[in-house]
Design an enzyme around this catalytic site. Structure first.
Site, PDB file in Angstrom:
ATOM      1  N   GLU A   1      -7.009   4.897   7.519  1.00  0.00           N
ATOM      2  CA  GLU A   1      -6.874   6.311   7.133  1.00  0.00           C
ATOM      3  C   GLU A   1      -8.129   6.789   6.400  1.00  0.00           C
ATOM      4  O   GLU A   1      -8.512   7.957   6.505  1.00  0.00           O
ATOM      5  CB  GLU A   1      -5.606   6.502   6.280  1.00  0.00           C
ATOM      6  CG  GLU A   1      -4.352   6.404   7.148  1.00  0.00           C
ATOM      7  CD  GLU A   1      -3.118   5.889   6.440  1.00  0.00           C
ATOM      8  OE1 GLU A   1      -3.047   5.934   5.199  1.00  0.00           O
ATOM      9  OE2 GLU A   1      -2.193   5.426   7.150  1.00  0.00           O
TER      10      GLU A   1
ATOM     11  N   LYS B   1       0.116   4.260  -0.489  1.00  0.00           N
ATOM     12  CA  LYS B   1      -0.569   5.481  -0.026  1.00  0.00           C
ATOM     13  C   LYS B   1      -0.296   6.617  -1.028  1.00  0.00           C
ATOM     14  O   LYS B   1      -0.217   6.366  -2.220  1.00  0.00           O
ATOM     15  CB  LYS B   1      -0.129   5.817   1.398  1.00  0.00           C
ATOM     16  CG  LYS B   1      -0.229   4.577   2.311  1.00  0.00           C
ATOM     17  CD  LYS B   1      -0.085   4.853   3.772  1.00  0.00           C
ATOM     18  CE  LYS B   1      -0.220   3.537   4.536  1.00  0.00           C
ATOM     19  NZ  LYS B   1      -0.186   3.704   5.965  1.00  0.00           N
TER      20      LYS B   1
ATOM     21  N   GLU C   1      -5.570  -4.668  10.713  1.00  0.00           N
ATOM     22  CA  GLU C   1      -4.538  -3.661  10.931  1.00  0.00           C
ATOM     23  C   GLU C   1      -4.862  -2.875  12.199  1.00  0.00           C
ATOM     24  O   GLU C   1      -5.688  -1.944  12.155  1.00  0.00           O
ATOM     25  CB  GLU C   1      -4.488  -2.695   9.750  1.00  0.00           C
ATOM     26  CG  GLU C   1      -4.140  -3.341   8.439  1.00  0.00           C
ATOM     27  CD  GLU C   1      -3.539  -2.337   7.459  1.00  0.00           C
ATOM     28  OE1 GLU C   1      -2.427  -2.565   7.006  1.00  0.00           O
ATOM     29  OE2 GLU C   1      -4.189  -1.314   7.188  1.00  0.00           O
TER      30      GLU C   1
ATOM     31  N   ASN D   1       0.872  -1.174   0.000  1.00  0.00           N
ATOM     32  CA  ASN D   1       0.000   0.000   0.000  1.00  0.00           C
ATOM     33  C   ASN D   1       0.910   1.224   0.000  1.00  0.00           C
ATOM     34  O   ASN D   1       1.459   1.584   1.033  1.00  0.00           O
ATOM     35  CB  ASN D   1      -0.882  -0.029   1.257  1.00  0.00           C
ATOM     36  CG  ASN D   1      -1.705   1.237   1.419  1.00  0.00           C
ATOM     37  OD1 ASN D   1      -1.795   2.042   0.488  1.00  0.00           O
ATOM     38  ND2 ASN D   1      -2.281   1.426   2.592  1.00  0.00           N
TER      39      ASN D   1
ATOM     40  N   HIS E   1      -9.434   1.031   4.754  1.00  0.00           N
ATOM     41  CA  HIS E   1      -8.177   1.314   5.462  1.00  0.00           C
ATOM     42  C   HIS E   1      -8.465   2.340   6.567  1.00  0.00           C
ATOM     43  O   HIS E   1      -9.295   3.233   6.388  1.00  0.00           O
ATOM     44  CB  HIS E   1      -7.140   1.861   4.474  1.00  0.00           C
ATOM     45  CG  HIS E   1      -5.787   1.969   5.089  1.00  0.00           C
ATOM     46  ND1 HIS E   1      -5.434   3.015   5.915  1.00  0.00           N
ATOM     47  CD2 HIS E   1      -4.721   1.137   5.057  1.00  0.00           C
ATOM     48  CE1 HIS E   1      -4.197   2.815   6.340  1.00  0.00           C
ATOM     49  NE2 HIS E   1      -3.737   1.686   5.838  1.00  0.00           N
TER      50      HIS E   1
ATOM     51  N   GLY F   1       2.244   2.634  10.725  1.00  0.00           N
ATOM     52  CA  GLY F   1       3.192   3.727  10.531  1.00  0.00           C
ATOM     53  C   GLY F   1       3.853   4.197  11.813  1.00  0.00           C
ATOM     54  O   GLY F   1       4.497   5.244  11.841  1.00  0.00           O
TER      55      GLY F   1
ATOM     56  N   SER G   1       3.221  -1.910  10.546  1.00  0.00           N
ATOM     57  CA  SER G   1       4.672  -1.988  10.771  1.00  0.00           C
ATOM     58  C   SER G   1       5.262  -3.376  10.492  1.00  0.00           C
ATOM     59  O   SER G   1       6.142  -3.835  11.223  1.00  0.00           O
ATOM     60  CB  SER G   1       5.020  -1.500  12.182  1.00  0.00           C
ATOM     61  OG  SER G   1       4.635  -0.146  12.336  1.00  0.00           O
TER      62      SER G   1
END
Ligand code: PGA
Length: 242
Positions: free
Chosen positions: A90, A10, A160, A8, A88, A166, A205
């Site tokens: 985000e 992003k 996730e 991914n 996701h 991140g 991560s």
């Protein structure tokens, strides 16, 4: 089951960087593990042209029409796209996507013959309040409600934990396995004929130095990777190609 690693990217990499990555990656990739890439939507064609399965990081719940700025699953399929990442954290956090909206997006993408990587995961306060399984369970049941098009080939679920994305903090293999086993159980109840075969990815991560232990867990079938997928060498290492 062959492990699946989904990159991914992003909103990272310009066109030149995408091409450089693809060249370096293809030079050493053995196919031991399956590799998919979701670049910025504008560069998905570069990935399609390389022969690597190419994905979107979001798509519209609508097929076409007056929806300025949206991306159509049908158009993406027509241009050779393979999959879409939906839900996701985000997208949930910054774009207010709810599991109900995501349910509509998952249905649309599956109808248009894209594979879907549907993401779920709890925040740190939710984990600390012991709500991990109820939050993840709700995301599964609402986001994957009434899925007549789903099969074990076209639906993939990614766990996730939001606190691990991140941040450099990875869920321990045991923490990840616990939630994966729970998700597996929920999917079996939801899809009695094929739920057991749905691939479950861990994300948050994932790095070359923790990937083997994570992928060694019984219910972890692959990874959804942000940071460590940006360098060809690191992504190759995740794919088992040093
Ligand atoms: P990360 O991102 O690997 O950088 O933690 C994972 C993701 O957001 O899918």
């Amino acid at each position: 089951m062959t492990k699946l690693l989904v990159a991914n990217w992003k909103m990272n990499k310009n066109g030149k960087e995408c091409l450089e990555f693809i060249e370096a990656f293809k030079a050493k990739y053995s196919g031991k593990r399956v590799a998919w890439i979701a670049p910025q939507a504008l560069f998905t064609k570069l990935v399609i042209n390389s022969g690597i399965p190419s994905g979107l990081q979001n798509c519209s719940e609508h097929i076409n029409g007056a929806f300025t700025g949206e991306i159509s699953a049908r158009t993406f399929k027509e241009m050779g796209g393979d999959f879409v990442i939906l839900g996701h954290s985000e997208r949930r956090q910054y774009f207010m996507e709810t599991s109900k909206l995501l349910n509509a997006k998952v249905k649309t993408a599956l109808k248009e013959s894209l594979k879907v990587v549907y993401c779920v995961g709890e925040t740190l306060p939710e984990r600390e309040a012991n709500q991990t399984l109820s939050i993840v369970g709700d995301q599964i049941h609402q986001g994957l409600n009434d899925m007549s098009e789903a099969t074990s080939e076209n639906l993939i679920v990614a766990y996730e934990p939001v606190w691990a994305i991140g941040t450099g903090k990875t869920a321990s293999p045991a923490q990840a396995q616990e939630v994966h086993a729970f998700i597996r159980g929920e999917l079996k109840k939801k899809f009695p004929t094929f739920g057991e075969k749905i691939q479950l990815l861990y994300g948050g991560s994932v790095k070359p130095d923790n990937v083997e232990e994570l992928l060694g867990q019984k219910d972890i079938d692959g990874g959804l990777v942000g940071g460590a997928s940006l360098k060809a060498q690191d992504f190759l290492a995740l794919c088992g190609d040093k």
